[in-house]
Design an enzyme around this catalytic site. Structure first.
Site, mmCIF file in Angstrom:
data_model
loop_
_atom_site.group_PDB
_atom_site.id
_atom_site.type_symbol
_atom_site.label_atom_id
_atom_site.label_comp_id
_atom_site.label_asym_id
_atom_site.label_seq_id
_atom_site.Cartn_x
_atom_site.Cartn_y
_atom_site.Cartn_z
ATOM 1 N N ARG A 120 79.017 89.654 110.748
ATOM 2 C CA ARG A 120 78.870 91.126 110.784
ATOM 3 C C ARG A 120 77.423 91.563 110.603
ATOM 4 O O ARG A 120 77.079 92.687 110.904
ATOM 5 C CB ARG A 120 79.770 91.771 109.709
ATOM 6 C CG ARG A 120 81.227 91.782 110.128
ATOM 7 C CD ARG A 120 82.106 92.505 109.144
ATOM 8 N NE ARG A 120 82.325 91.734 107.927
ATOM 9 C CZ ARG A 120 83.077 92.138 106.918
ATOM 10 N NH1 ARG A 120 83.670 93.313 106.971
ATOM 11 N NH2 ARG A 120 83.256 91.384 105.862
ATOM 12 N N GLN A 121 76.567 90.646 110.107
ATOM 13 C CA GLN A 121 75.135 90.991 109.977
ATOM 14 C C GLN A 121 74.411 90.472 111.212
ATOM 15 O O GLN A 121 73.580 89.568 111.150
ATOM 16 C CB GLN A 121 74.565 90.377 108.707
ATOM 17 C CG GLN A 121 75.143 91.017 107.446
ATOM 18 C CD GLN A 121 74.507 90.466 106.188
ATOM 19 O OE1 GLN A 121 73.314 90.190 106.142
ATOM 20 N NE2 GLN A 121 75.319 90.281 105.163
ATOM 21 N N ASP A 131 87.946 101.264 116.991
ATOM 22 C CA ASP A 131 86.794 101.888 117.648
ATOM 23 C C ASP A 131 86.759 101.482 119.114
ATOM 24 O O ASP A 131 87.452 100.556 119.540
ATOM 25 C CB ASP A 131 85.477 101.488 116.944
ATOM 26 C CG ASP A 131 85.331 99.990 116.826
ATOM 27 O OD1 ASP A 131 85.372 99.318 117.871
ATOM 28 O OD2 ASP A 131 85.190 99.487 115.694
ATOM 29 N N LYS A 139 86.332 108.748 115.113
ATOM 30 C CA LYS A 139 86.163 109.156 113.715
ATOM 31 C C LYS A 139 85.803 110.627 113.684
ATOM 32 O O LYS A 139 84.916 111.065 114.406
ATOM 33 C CB LYS A 139 85.034 108.347 113.074
ATOM 34 C CG LYS A 139 85.523 107.115 112.396
ATOM 35 C CD LYS A 139 84.477 106.498 111.501
ATOM 36 C CE LYS A 139 85.010 105.171 110.974
ATOM 37 N NZ LYS A 139 84.047 104.153 110.820
ATOM 38 N N ASP A 149 92.485 94.729 114.359
ATOM 39 C CA ASP A 149 91.068 94.641 114.002
ATOM 40 C C ASP A 149 90.726 93.152 113.854
ATOM 41 O O ASP A 149 91.624 92.328 113.646
ATOM 42 C CB ASP A 149 90.784 95.397 112.698
ATOM 43 C CG ASP A 149 89.347 95.919 112.651
ATOM 44 O OD1 ASP A 149 88.523 95.503 113.489
ATOM 45 O OD2 ASP A 149 89.043 96.740 111.769
#
Ligand code: R5P
Length: 296
Positions: free
Chosen positions: A93-94, A170, A193, A220
């Site tokens: 995720r980074q 998303d 959102k 997800d």
């Protein structure tokens, strides 16, 4: 091909070996009093293709270090080829510099794995496959991204969610829910959102579809704190959905996540066994074994 399950994936590694029709040789492992890991191979791997299975779920840093030790040891002990199956890869995720001063930790991890001697890395539902493809040319190691979405969708179809809507939290995961929808039917959509300008609170709403009285599944890649999924489920329940499943590949389920999901209105939580949890109804062993067979 010798399958070597690491301490983080003894169960999954054994299942993969079973599907391949070979014996699994788990490493011997213990933790020293200062927290460092000890690893020892219990089989000769000279001139063999070695498949190391080691996920990176919490405690991620320790499991990543164990993976590095196993990979380097395999090469040093004379393995012909090292294939690492890391269903959940830490730091994925980074994968960008979001703020000045940050490092792209994901790229650092890929570099570490490569320098430990891994020739091929198999990952499942890595956080952002597009970024992975952009980073791949920086490395000699081949990365093979797989997805568990179809096996999760097949499970859901057989277990009460045939014809349910497939939703992604998303727009980035639109393609993923589109493949889930082709298994379950029912169509797919994603959330937007919405921020309340007075309170700053965000809510998630599905646009342009009528979900009232219908079944839905939110897919997800990760459920960690459960915040994203809980909001999505609450949005669906507020829009009248009858039955909502929270589905993910990697059930990290950090403290309090399950309560959040239940409070949000989740009727069921479904996940794979990339990370050990009390869920894991869907195994990724078969799809990984099939992929490995194709690599022989
Ligand atoms: C984010 O981009 C990921 O795809 C997941 O939605 C996120 O990592 C889930 O984290 P949490 O459960 O803490 O909201």
């Amino acid at each position: 091909m010798i399958v070597v399950p690491g301490p983080a994936s003894y169960e999954l590694g054994k299942k993969i070996a079973e599907k391949l029709g070979v014996k699994a040789y788990p490493v011997k492992h213990r933790i020293f009093p200062d927290g460092e890991s000890y690893i020892k191979f219990e089989v000769s791997i000279q001139n063999e293709t070695v498949v190391i299975v080691q996920t990176n779920a919490p405690d991620n840093d320790r499991k990543l270090m164990q993976l590095l030790i196993m990979s380097k040891a395999a090469k040093t002990l004379g393995a012909k080829k090292v294939i690492a199956v890391v269903p959940y890869l830490a730091y994925a995720r980074q994968d960008k510099q979001f703020l000045d001063g940050e490092a792209i930790a994901f790229d650092i991890v890929l570099g570490l794995l490569e320098s430990a001697g891994i020739d091929d890395l198999i990952v499942v539902d890595v956080h952002n496959e597009t970024v992975l493809k952009e980073l791949q040319p920086n490395h000699m190691m081949m990365v093979h991204p797989l997805s568990a979405i179809v096996v999760i969708a097949e499970y859901l179809k057989e277990n009460g969610f045939d014809g349910a809507y497939s939703l992604s939290p998303d727009v980035g995961r639109k393609d993923i829910v589109s493949s889930a929808s082709s298994v379950m039917g029912g169509g797919f959509a994603f959330f937007e959102k919405i921020r309340d300008l007075h309170t700053g609170e965000t809510t998630m709403k599905v646009k342009d579809i009528n979900i009232n009285g219908k079944k839905a599944v939110v897919f997800d890649d990760i459920i960690s704190s459960g915040g994203t999924m809980a909001k999505a489920i609450k949005g669906l329940k507020d829009q009248g959905a009858s039955n909502v499943a929270a589905a993910c590949t990697h059930p990290l389920l950090t403290f309090g996540a399950e309560e959040k999901l239940m409070d949000g209105g989740a009727d069921i939580i479904i996940s794979t066994d990339t990370v050990e949890s009390k869920y894991g109804q869907v195994t990724v062993a078969g799809m990984i074994a099939d992929y490995l067979k194709g690599m022989l």
